[in-house]
Design an enzyme around this catalytic site. Structure first.
Site, PDB file in Angstrom:
ATOM      1  N   GLY A 185       0.800  -1.215   0.000  1.00  0.00           N
ATOM      2  CA  GLY A 185       0.000   0.000   0.000  1.00  0.00           C
ATOM      3  C   GLY A 185       0.830   1.261   0.000  1.00  0.00           C
ATOM      4  N   SER A 216       6.333   4.462   8.359  1.00  0.00           N
ATOM      5  CA  SER A 216       6.617   3.709   7.146  1.00  0.00           C
ATOM      6  C   SER A 216       5.279   3.251   6.584  1.00  0.00           C
ATOM      7  CB  SER A 216       7.496   2.491   7.463  1.00  0.00           C
ATOM      8  OG  SER A 216       7.485   1.566   6.396  1.00  0.00           O
ATOM      9  N   SER A 217       5.219   3.066   5.285  1.00  0.00           N
ATOM     10  CA  SER A 217       3.996   2.461   4.724  1.00  0.00           C
ATOM     11  C   SER A 217       3.702   1.135   5.400  1.00  0.00           C
ATOM     12  CB  SER A 217       4.164   2.235   3.216  1.00  0.00           C
ATOM     13  OG  SER A 217       4.375   3.445   2.544  1.00  0.00           O
ATOM     14  N   HIS A 264     -36.258 -30.325   6.569  1.00  0.00           N
ATOM     15  CA  HIS A 264     -36.040 -30.857   5.217  1.00  0.00           C
ATOM     16  C   HIS A 264     -37.048 -30.285   4.223  1.00  0.00           C
ATOM     17  CE1 HIS A 264     -33.308 -34.020   6.774  1.00  0.00           C
ATOM     18  NE2 HIS A 264     -34.138 -34.016   7.810  1.00  0.00           N
ATOM     19  N   SER A 306     -41.997  -7.787 -12.673  1.00  0.00           N
ATOM     20  CA  SER A 306     -41.748  -8.377 -13.979  1.00  0.00           C
ATOM     21  C   SER A 306     -41.974  -7.357 -15.074  1.00  0.00           C
ATOM     22  CB  SER A 306     -42.677  -9.576 -14.202  1.00  0.00           C
ATOM     23  OG  SER A 306     -42.564 -10.072 -15.527  1.00  0.00           O
ATOM     24  N   LYS A 345     -47.160  -8.974 -10.992  1.00  0.00           N
ATOM     25  CA  LYS A 345     -46.191  -9.797 -10.258  1.00  0.00           C
ATOM     26  C   LYS A 345     -45.349  -8.920  -9.336  1.00  0.00           C
ATOM     27  CE  LYS A 345     -43.054 -13.674 -11.134  1.00  0.00           C
ATOM     28  NZ  LYS A 345     -41.922 -13.319 -10.269  1.00  0.00           N
ATOM     29  N   VAL A 346     -45.197  -9.356  -8.095  1.00  0.00           N
ATOM     30  CA  VAL A 346     -44.384  -8.632  -7.114  1.00  0.00           C
ATOM     31  C   VAL A 346     -43.387  -9.613  -6.501  1.00  0.00           C
ATOM     32  CG1 VAL A 346     -44.386  -7.303  -4.980  1.00  0.00           C
ATOM     33  CG2 VAL A 346     -46.270  -7.042  -6.611  1.00  0.00           C
ATOM     34  N   ASN A 347     -42.143  -9.224  -6.472  1.00  0.00           N
ATOM     35  CA  ASN A 347     -41.078 -10.117  -6.005  1.00  0.00           C
ATOM     36  C   ASN A 347     -40.536  -9.698  -4.638  1.00  0.00           C
ATOM     37  OD1 ASN A 347     -41.257 -11.498  -8.450  1.00  0.00           O
ATOM     38  ND2 ASN A 347     -39.724 -10.195  -9.424  1.00  0.00           N
ATOM     39  N   GLU A 405     -33.940 -10.750  -1.606  1.00  0.00           N
ATOM     40  CA  GLU A 405     -33.025 -11.108  -2.697  1.00  0.00           C
ATOM     41  C   GLU A 405     -31.762 -10.258  -2.649  1.00  0.00           C
ATOM     42  OE1 GLU A 405     -36.367 -12.664  -5.939  1.00  0.00           O
ATOM     43  OE2 GLU A 405     -35.507 -10.663  -6.146  1.00  0.00           O
TER      44      GLU A 405
END
Length: 460
Positions: free
Chosen positions: A100, A134-135, A183, A313, A319-321, A326
């Protein structure tokens, strides 16, 4: 417009630099050498480097090593960077020299340029701004300080808000009983409060994990200079630096017990990143649960309904997501990927110096930032106001053959399994089939198979 240039000089010779640039030759060499990603060091990192330079100037003045005119000018110039000014003057790519050094010199040069306009005496990037440094110790110190600051000021409050929001929602859902799932298959009943309570504890545990890692993050390399011996730094520099920056940030920093450890490895960042990854895994689990519970509205589980935020969509009207879960899942994936990068980078301590410091800084700060932001969004745009679809919960509960588990101690596993299979095959409520196939009175069955009772462990 034709770009104008000026001539700058460093130990390697002369170089053309844009005339309006506040940086000098070493920064320009790095710009020329690393045209790789277009990704630059995060603002929080640059501001922390400026804080380090400001603190070093104060300490060096106090130790009698730096004259007050130059020192005060550096302090004043550094404050401009701390406040976010001149952000365009730090264009060096993340993928640069592993120490760096390029970014350290970028900050040194900009501060020297600004301070020289303030001070009656010229301020040097190496001799004055970088005095006693020093770096090799500045960059690890900047990683630690910036990470600690962002955790304390951004991450922990955001996680606390998320945990409190989940806990409040859980309390509001205490009377809703639903079908549990293992499951992805029907299991014994539980309450929504119990389900959300598990989420809240995941986040609470994440908060505890971050807090457990911070004491090691707050150990600083500053004072170790080139290889850890402290060459060119005053013997009191490290202690005074840590004390001064602790006062400024209100975070308890101290010199590391071994500067050789500070410079040669980044184990504290690997640890912190691992805790961030764990939180990301928790967020992924919560986000996926929300997606499943919200699925439908007709062909999915439809247990809850998230607030509609945008059309889902470009071709299917109406359509509602579940966009917030997400986005949360994608953030989790990014943090998990960042952790893999930090893990590999952490292995790159070659003798007395880790040589992947810039990419560690970039990834750890990004992880902290995006977990913080997504925690707030998840709390305020998904969890706080989802509605419960009680009709769907009840319909699934009454037809859940797994309720027969409560009869095991009375009629045995084999007979209970027979009743469950019959109920499933006939599509009838389990209580009706149990009444037909056992001599247990219906009033007793109603008590035994009552879902809320079972969610409480079936204790009489």
């Amino acid at each position: 417009m034709t770009l104008q240039y000026r001539t700058e000089k460093d130990s390697m010779g002369e170089l053309q630099v844009p005339s309006d640039a506040l940086y000098g030759a070493q920064t320009q060499r790095a710009i020329n050498n690393f045209p790789i990603s277009g990704l630059t060091m995060p603002p929080a990192f640059i501001q922390t480097l400026a804080l380090i330079k400001q603190t070093a100037a104060k300490v060096n003045m106090d130790l009698g090593l730096l004259d007050s005119a130059r020192g005060a000018a550096i302090v004043q110039a550094a404050e401009q960077l701390i406040q976010g000014e001149h952000a365009e003057q730090f264009p060096i790519d993340v993928f640069q020299t592993g120490s760096g050094t390029s970014t350290n010199m970028n900050v040194n040069e900009v501060l020297a340029h600004l301070a020289s306009k303030i001070s009656p005496e010229a301020v040097g990037a190496n001799d004055h701004v970088n005095m006693g440094q020093s770096s090799n110790d500045v960059i690890p110190t900047a990683i630690h300080i910036s990470s600690a600051i962002e955790c304390q000021r951004q991450l922990l409050p955001a996680l606390e808000h998320l945990a409190e929001t989940i806990e409040s929602k859980a309390s509001a859902c205490k009377d809703y009983t639903k079908t549990g799932r293992t499951h992805l298959m029907d299991a014994m009943p539980m309450t929504l409060e119990q389900e959300l309570g598990a989420w809240a504890l995941q986040i609470r545990n994440g908060i505890a994990r971050i807090k457990s890692a911070l004491p090691r993050v707050q150990k600083l390399a500053q004072g170790g200079t080139a290889v850890g011996t402290g060459i060119n730094a005053h013997p009191d520099f490290a202690q005074k630096f840590a004390a001064t920056i602790s006062t400024t940030t209100e975070i308890a920093f101290s010199p590391n017990d071994s500067f050789f450890e500070s410079l040669s490895c980044q184990d504290a960042m690997v640890e912190l990143s691992g805790q961030l990854k764990t939180i990301a895994v928790s967020l992924m689990k919560i986000a996926n649960d929300l997606r499943w519970m919200n699925s439908g509205p007709l062909a999915g589980l439809g247990e809850i309904e998230l607030t509609a935020l945008q059309p889902g969509s470009s071709i299917m009207p109406g359509k509602v997501n579940p966009v917030i879960p997400e986005a949360t899942a994608m953030v989790a994936a990014q943090v998990i990927g960042n952790d893999a990068t930090i893990t590999i980078a952490g292995q790159s301590g070659s003798f007395q110096l880790n040589v992947m410091l810039p990419v560690i800084a970039y990834n750890i700060l990004q992880s902290i930032d995006i977990i913080s932001q997504t925690s707030l969004v998840l709390a305020d745009s998904a969890i706080v106001d989802f509605s419960v679809r009680v009709d769907n919960l009840q319909q699934a509960l009454t037809r859940n053959p797994i309720l027969v588990t409560a009869l095991n101690p009375i009629i045995g596993y084999a007979k209970a399994a027979e009743i469950a299979k019959a109920a499933y095959k006939q599509g009838r409520p389990i209580i009706d089939v149990a009444e037909d196939m056992t001599d247990i009175p219906r009033t007793e069955l109603e008590k035994i198979l009552e879902p809320k009772h079972l969610a409480e462990g079936g204790v009489n």
